[in-house]
Design a protein around this motif. Structure first.
Motif, PDB file in Angstrom:
ATOM      1  N   ARG A 118       1.331  12.472  31.652  1.00  0.00           N
ATOM      2  CA  ARG A 118       2.493  13.154  31.105  1.00  0.00           C
ATOM      3  C   ARG A 118       3.245  12.289  30.121  1.00  0.00           C
ATOM      4  N   ASN A 119       3.956  12.940  29.266  1.00  0.00           N
ATOM      5  CA  ASN A 119       4.831  12.245  28.344  1.00  0.00           C
ATOM      6  C   ASN A 119       6.137  11.930  29.069  1.00  0.00           C
ATOM      7  N   MET A 120       6.398  10.651  29.253  1.00  0.00           N
ATOM      8  CA  MET A 120       7.553  10.254  30.039  1.00  0.00           C
ATOM      9  C   MET A 120       8.874  10.573  29.330  1.00  0.00           C
ATOM     10  N   VAL A 121       8.846  10.528  28.006  1.00  0.00           N
ATOM     11  CA  VAL A 121      10.083  10.775  27.252  1.00  0.00           C
ATOM     12  C   VAL A 121      10.634  12.156  27.601  1.00  0.00           C
ATOM     13  N   TRP A 122       9.770  13.109  27.677  1.00  0.00           N
ATOM     14  CA  TRP A 122      10.153  14.489  27.989  1.00  0.00           C
ATOM     15  C   TRP A 122      10.789  14.575  29.371  1.00  0.00           C
ATOM     16  N   LEU A 123      10.161  13.917  30.356  1.00  0.00           N
ATOM     17  CA  LEU A 123      10.701  13.961  31.718  1.00  0.00           C
ATOM     18  C   LEU A 123      12.071  13.278  31.766  1.00  0.00           C
ATOM     19  N   VAL A 124      12.152  12.106  31.147  1.00  0.00           N
ATOM     20  CA  VAL A 124      13.418  11.366  31.194  1.00  0.00           C
ATOM     21  C   VAL A 124      14.511  12.134  30.461  1.00  0.00           C
ATOM     22  N   PHE A 125      14.145  12.744  29.339  1.00  0.00           N
ATOM     23  CA  PHE A 125      15.128  13.530  28.594  1.00  0.00           C
ATOM     24  C   PHE A 125      15.651  14.688  29.451  1.00  0.00           C
ATOM     25  N   LEU A 126      14.724  15.418  30.059  1.00  0.00           N
ATOM     26  CA  LEU A 126      15.133  16.559  30.886  1.00  0.00           C
ATOM     27  C   LEU A 126      15.983  16.100  32.065  1.00  0.00           C
ATOM     28  N   TYR A 127      15.568  14.989  32.669  1.00  0.00           N
ATOM     29  CA  TYR A 127      16.269  14.468  33.832  1.00  0.00           C
ATOM     30  C   TYR A 127      17.715  14.153  33.479  1.00  0.00           C
ATOM     31  N   HIS A 128      17.884  13.461  32.348  1.00  0.00           N
ATOM     32  CA  HIS A 128      19.235  13.116  31.924  1.00  0.00           C
ATOM     33  C   HIS A 128      20.055  14.350  31.593  1.00  0.00           C
ATOM     34  N   ALA A 129      19.440  15.286  30.878  1.00  0.00           N
ATOM     35  CA  ALA A 129      20.170  16.506  30.509  1.00  0.00           C
ATOM     36  C   ALA A 129      20.574  17.271  31.764  1.00  0.00           C
ATOM     37  N   PHE A 130      19.690  17.272  32.748  1.00  0.00           N
ATOM     38  CA  PHE A 130      19.948  17.977  34.001  1.00  0.00           C
ATOM     39  C   PHE A 130      21.146  17.351  34.727  1.00  0.00           C
ATOM     40  N   LEU A 131      21.134  16.031  34.840  1.00  0.00           N
ATOM     41  CA  LEU A 131      22.234  15.354  35.530  1.00  0.00           C
ATOM     42  C   LEU A 131      23.555  15.582  34.805  1.00  0.00           C
ATOM     43  N   LEU A 132      23.496  15.434  33.481  1.00  0.00           N
ATOM     44  CA  LEU A 132      24.722  15.582  32.702  1.00  0.00           C
ATOM     45  C   LEU A 132      25.263  17.001  32.823  1.00  0.00           C
ATOM     46  N   SER A 133      24.350  17.995  32.797  1.00  0.00           N
ATOM     47  CA  SER A 133      24.836  19.374  32.851  1.00  0.00           C
ATOM     48  C   SER A 133      25.440  19.692  34.215  1.00  0.00           C
ATOM     49  N   MET A 134      24.866  19.121  35.271  1.00  0.00           N
ATOM     50  CA  MET A 134      25.473  19.381  36.592  1.00  0.00           C
ATOM     51  C   MET A 134      26.876  18.793  36.669  1.00  0.00           C
ATOM     52  N   ALA A 135      27.014  17.563  36.149  1.00  0.00           N
ATOM     53  CA  ALA A 135      28.346  16.952  36.138  1.00  0.00           C
ATOM     54  C   ALA A 135      29.275  17.794  35.278  1.00  0.00           C
TER      55      ALA A 135
END
Lengths: 657, 318
Positions: free
Chosen positions: A91-108
């Motif tokens: 997998r492309n890690m950039v995509w996972l890390v990007f989504l992960y960060h966006a997910f955390l930020l959006s929940m906050a």
């Protein structure tokens, strides 16, 4: 094979999750500072002509949810450092890390938004990032289906939320949450009830309450396990946040009685059916997903009771019930996060989620199994861990509420108490199954036979959550002292000290002398183990041990296929609640020479989802049928489309005239 | 006498009382059942000898079993002892009543059951899984009935604190004859039968795979481990009988810590639990064991009795 092909990928993974860890810790600090000072954080972000000032506004309620989200996010970030290694090669890690960060930020963002536009924006970001995360294994058709179902359901929810905010705008003339808070209580009753219903459906879909739950058991197992932990642990809680925000902050305190009753009905349905469906699951992650529905039900019991008591004017009891519900929000985040991380670890170590193929992992994965056991005890609501404290508080709120002289309360309270007791006992049964079949006994397959323990980062993360389960169970004072002023501020009356803490130990709702002292109880439980140890030694001397194989009914050797299966384990429950399950089974026996020697037996069991069949299928069929009818005018000829446009134009001109 | 010394003395007295009387009560039940079967039966003190013998014997542990198998007997024993400290037997309020209420007691029992059920699956034996599965299923239908029965008592006293429930009732003896109370008592009695694994729900005297529940889970235990598990379940029975007698008929219970009051309290306590034990033995002797899937119907009776109790309470008041 384990050698990373792409060093950049690895660096992105390490750096990405480290940054997530640091920012989550910052979130915890921010949440604690708001909770401790009581001063809301207010930041004006943007001045717009159309929507007014878009602002971030975080009060105690936001801070409590922010703290829960940030803490779990920090732990999951540690876990992901190890867990994401398995995706490095494919997998492309950039995509996972990007989504992960966006997910955390959006929940906050969701819990801190102080303005409709910002709220809906981050709400959508949260929905879309989770859509992509569920679809992370997009080669798997099941993941694609789950992600599609999720995105459809969540957008139906968003539609209701948009309607809700529109109604609020029409009556208040503003999009800011502060305006809603000040003007909300003065809205006409019909508008209030419409807002209530829209919020219940809109946030209920995200929270996964029955009957809006159908996406949840599909989506949570499809996502990578670290994401499932976050989705189940905190994302669905944003639905609870929304409900509490709208019901108590926007609309309270003068509310009709039926709101509380409706929420209580949804709560008991979700909790009992959630756990009953969980009992039938053999997929570890699906089982946990159904337990999330159950626990959302338990949380809503607190919220519903708070609404009910509040509508009858008893703010004190309402505060206790609300504290109980919110306490369970935190607890569920801890133990469900822990259990999903444990399931991820099992999946990592065995490549299987089907517990019928597992067994004996306690020897192969000692740490994972120990922490999973702590999570299992906590989710079953057993003392001295955290699940017990919040369930105890819920029971207390309900019991005290029985004294309110109102017919609806007199019926609702005992029914809720009985069903909460049933839920707790069934959850214990389910986790005896989940833990016992997965971790104990003999390995049922090669996967389980060759299981290996997970990496230190994953174990550390699970250990941290297990510790949280113990701490929040043994020292409830920590949580209650944060929730007490929060409940007081939401219910608009000064109630401080209603759930009193005597020296940080005692929980005493109201003036009656009902109390538990979890720290002393735990200490006593540990100290008193001396009695059987010492007593046994004094009477019988040193313990002598002999190792001998388990009795195999006279056969030579005991085999894994002689053990109970998960299907067998839940059979009595399936028979007792056969009306709910409507199970159908087929047995296929192939014989070779004689009926006594069978070549193979195939057993297939299906349980039916009442909601899919009687609620969603008719709607689905209606949409398909109406789409077919519409298709008749969709001929494919450009000429006819031009004709449609022309007709529409003429009609519009006629109307606009 | 409200000092640390008094607390320690009274608590130890309570622990010893439950520890020491548990095998006797079990002996009395066995003796009564034997008499019903026109046998002479073993002496009522036989369970003490059995326990002493088992405690001295070596334990046999399966290589399949994990550390859970080894800690569970101690955990179950310890949690039952903690319960014994929380339930008023001869004196109310018990010195440590503020540590936990009746809900804590129920959930501590559930904690013990959780671990015993896990151990059933630990050794890889087919019987263990069978026992665990049945035990957890039966327990989940007992729980609502038990909670409602207790709810009735708690609502009367306005608290779930056991000592307060008992004290309120002993100060207003008329309330003992309240029909709501009697119904709740019958509900809890059925719950007791089921919780302590008695006929018609389970049979403590059988090892037949078709019928056994509790015995199947602990089939792989031997020696000292078995002694601890057996002793803990005998204590569980005593605690339940204490709950039945003191939550509903707290006659003679001591309200001060004077030696005389404690003596009267102990005498009253023994009379009550022996009577109840004999009743349990009579129920066991006069009923046939129910098929497993008839058990829910039986437990439904307890649930309905408790529910009726609450409704009556609502109509006629305390």
């Amino acid at each position: 094979m384990l050698q990373p092909l792409n060093p950049v990928n690895r660096a992105v993974k390490n750096l990405g999750f480290m940054i997530a860890l640091i920012s989550s810790i910052a979130g915890c600090v921010l949440s604690l500072s708001i909770l401790l000072s009581g001063e809301p954080l207010h930041v004006d972000v943007l001045q717009t002509r159309m929507f007014g000032t878009i602002a971030i506004h975080a009060d105690r309620l936001s801070a409590f949810f922010l703290g829960t989200i940030s803490f779990l996010a920090a732990v999951v970030s540690i876990y992901s450092l190890g867990y994401a290694t398995e995706f490095l090669q494919r997998r492309n890690m950039v995509w996972l890390v990007f989504l992960y960060h966006a997910f955390l930020l959006s929940m906050a963002g969701v819990v801190m938004a102080g303005h409709t536009v910002l709220f809906l924006f981050v709400w959508e970001v949260m929905s879309l990032t989770t859509y992509f995360l569920i679809n992370y294994d997009h080669e798997d058709p099941a993941s694609r289906r789950a992600a599609f179902l999720y995105v459809v359901m969540t957008h139906i929810g968003t539609a209701f939320l948009v309607v809700m905010f529109m109604i609020l705008y029409v009556y208040t003339g503003s999009f800011s949450f502060e305006a809603f808070t000040s003007a909300g209580p003065r809205l006409p009753a019909v508008a209030q009830s419409l807002i209530f219903l829209c919020a219940t459906i809109g946030f209920g879909i995200k929270a996964g309450i029955i009957p809006f739950h159908i996406w949840l058991p599909e989506a949570h197992p499809a996502a990578p396990s670290n994401i499932s932990a976050l989705m189940s642990g905190v994302m669905i809680k944003t639905g609870i946040y929304g409900m509490v925000r709208v019901f108590f902050d926007f609309l309270g305190p003068e509310i009709p009685e039926w709101w509380g009753i409706l929420i209580l009905i949804l709560a008991v349905t979700s909790s009992v059916l959630g756990v009953l469906y969980a009992l039938m699951e053999h997929d570890l992650k699906r089982l946990l997903a159904f337990h999330s529905i159950e626990n959302i039900g338990i949380i809503l019991m607190g919220v519903g009771a708070a609404l009910l008591f509040s509508s009858l004017g008893n703010k004190t009891l309402a505060a206790i019930a609300l504290i109980a519900g919110l306490y369970h929000v935190l607890n569920h985040a801890m133990f469900k996060g822990l259990l999903f991380l444990g399931a991820g670890s099992v999946l990592h170590g065995t490549r299987s989620r089907n517990i019928e193929e597992l067994g004996g992992l306690i020897k192969k994965m000692p740490w994972t199994s120990f922490f999973f056991l702590i999570g299992a005890v906590a989710i079953s609501g057993l003392p001295p861990l955290n699940g017990f404290v919040s369930e105890w508080l819920t029971f207390q709120a309900l019991l005290l509420g029985f004294h309110i002289s109102d017919l609806a309360v007199k019926i609702a309270v005992p029914v809720t108490v009985a069903l909460l007791a049933l839920t707790g006992a069934l959850a214990a049964a389910c986790f005896v199954k989940a833990f016992g079949i997965t971790f104990l006994g003999l390995p049922r397959s090669d996967h389980a036979e060759h299981a290996h323990e997970s990496s230190p980062t994953m174990i550390t993360a699970m250990g941290l959550l297990a510790m949280a389960c113990v701490v929040f169970g043994v020292a409830p004072g920590l949580v209650v002292s944060a929730l007490d002023p929060l409940a007081s501020s939401l219910l608009g009356v000064n109630l401080s000290g209603q759930v009193a803490l005597n020296g940080g130990m005692l929980l005493v709702p109201q003036s009656t002398s009902t109390s538990i002292a979890p720290p002393v109880l735990t200490a006593l439980l540990m100290a008193i183990i001396v009695v059987p140890l010492l007593g046994g030694y004094l009477i019988g001397g040193k313990l002598r041990k002999r190792v001998a194989m388990t009795w195999a009914c006279g056969l030579q050797k005991i085999g894994p296929q002689m053990q109970y299966t998960a299907t067998g384990f839940s059979k009595p429950i399936r028979m007792i609640f056969s009306n709910i399950y409507r199970a159908t089974h087929e047995i296929e026996i192939s014989e070779e020479t004689s009926p006594y020697f069978r070549a193979s037996i195939t057993y297939e069991l299906k349980t039916e989802s009442v909601f899919l069949k009687h609620l969603y299928e008719p709607v689905y069929n209606f949409i398909i049928v109406s789409a077919r009818m519409v298709r008749r005018i969709q001929t494919g000829h450009v000429q006819s489309y031009l004709a449609y446009i022309f007709i529409t134009l003429v009609l519009l001109l006629l109307f606009a005239r | 006498m409200n000092n640390v010394f008094g607390v320690i003395v009274i608590s130890s007295f309570q622990l010893l009382l439950v520890l020491a009387s548990a095998p006797l009560i079990s002996g009395i039940i066995k003796k009564t059942k034997a008499r019903f079967q026109r046998r002479r039966g073993a002496s009522v003190v036989q369970p003490y000898f059995d326990l002493a013998k088992l405690l001295r014997k070596e334990v046999v542990v399966s290589p399949v079993a994990s550390w859970l198998f080894r800690i569970t007997p101690y955990l179950v024993f310890a949690s039952t002892l903690v319960i014994a400290l929380l339930v008023p037997t001869v004196v109310t309020p018990v010195p440590l009543h503020w540590i936990g209420d009746i809900i804590t007691v129920i959930y501590l029992f559930a904690l013990g059951r959780f671990f015993v059920a896990l151990v059933g699956l630990d050794t890889g034996s087919a019987f263990g899984g069978l026992g665990s599965s049945r035990e957890m299923s039966v327990a989940s239908i007992i729980e609502p009935a038990m909670m409602l029965a207790i709810f009735t008592a708690a609502v009367t006293a306005g608290s779930t604190n056991l000592s307060i429930i008992v004290a309120r009732l002993s100060s207003t003896p008329v309330a003992m004859l309240n029909p709501a109370h009697l119904l709740a008592f019958s509900g809890l009695f059925i719950v007791t039968i089921a919780e302590t694994g008695r006929v018609p729900v389970d049979n403590p005297a059988t090892h037949l795979e078709l019928t056994m529940i509790h015995e199947a889970m602990i089939l792989e235990y031997s020696g000292r481990y078995l002694a601890l598990i057996e002793w803990a379940s005998q204590m569980k029975l005593v605690v339940f009988l204490a709950l039945l007698s003191n939550m509903f008929f707290p006659v003679g219970i001591a309200t001060t810590w004077s030696p005389w009051a404690l003596l009267v309290g102990s005498a009253a306590f023994f009379c009550k639990i022996i009577v109840l034990a004999v009743i349990v033995a009579v129920v066991e002797s006069t009923n046939a064991k129910l098929r497993l899937f008839r058990v829910p119907e039986f437990l439904m009776v307890a649930f309905i009795l408790s529910f009726l109790a609450l409704i009556l309470f609502f109509i006629i008041g305390a």
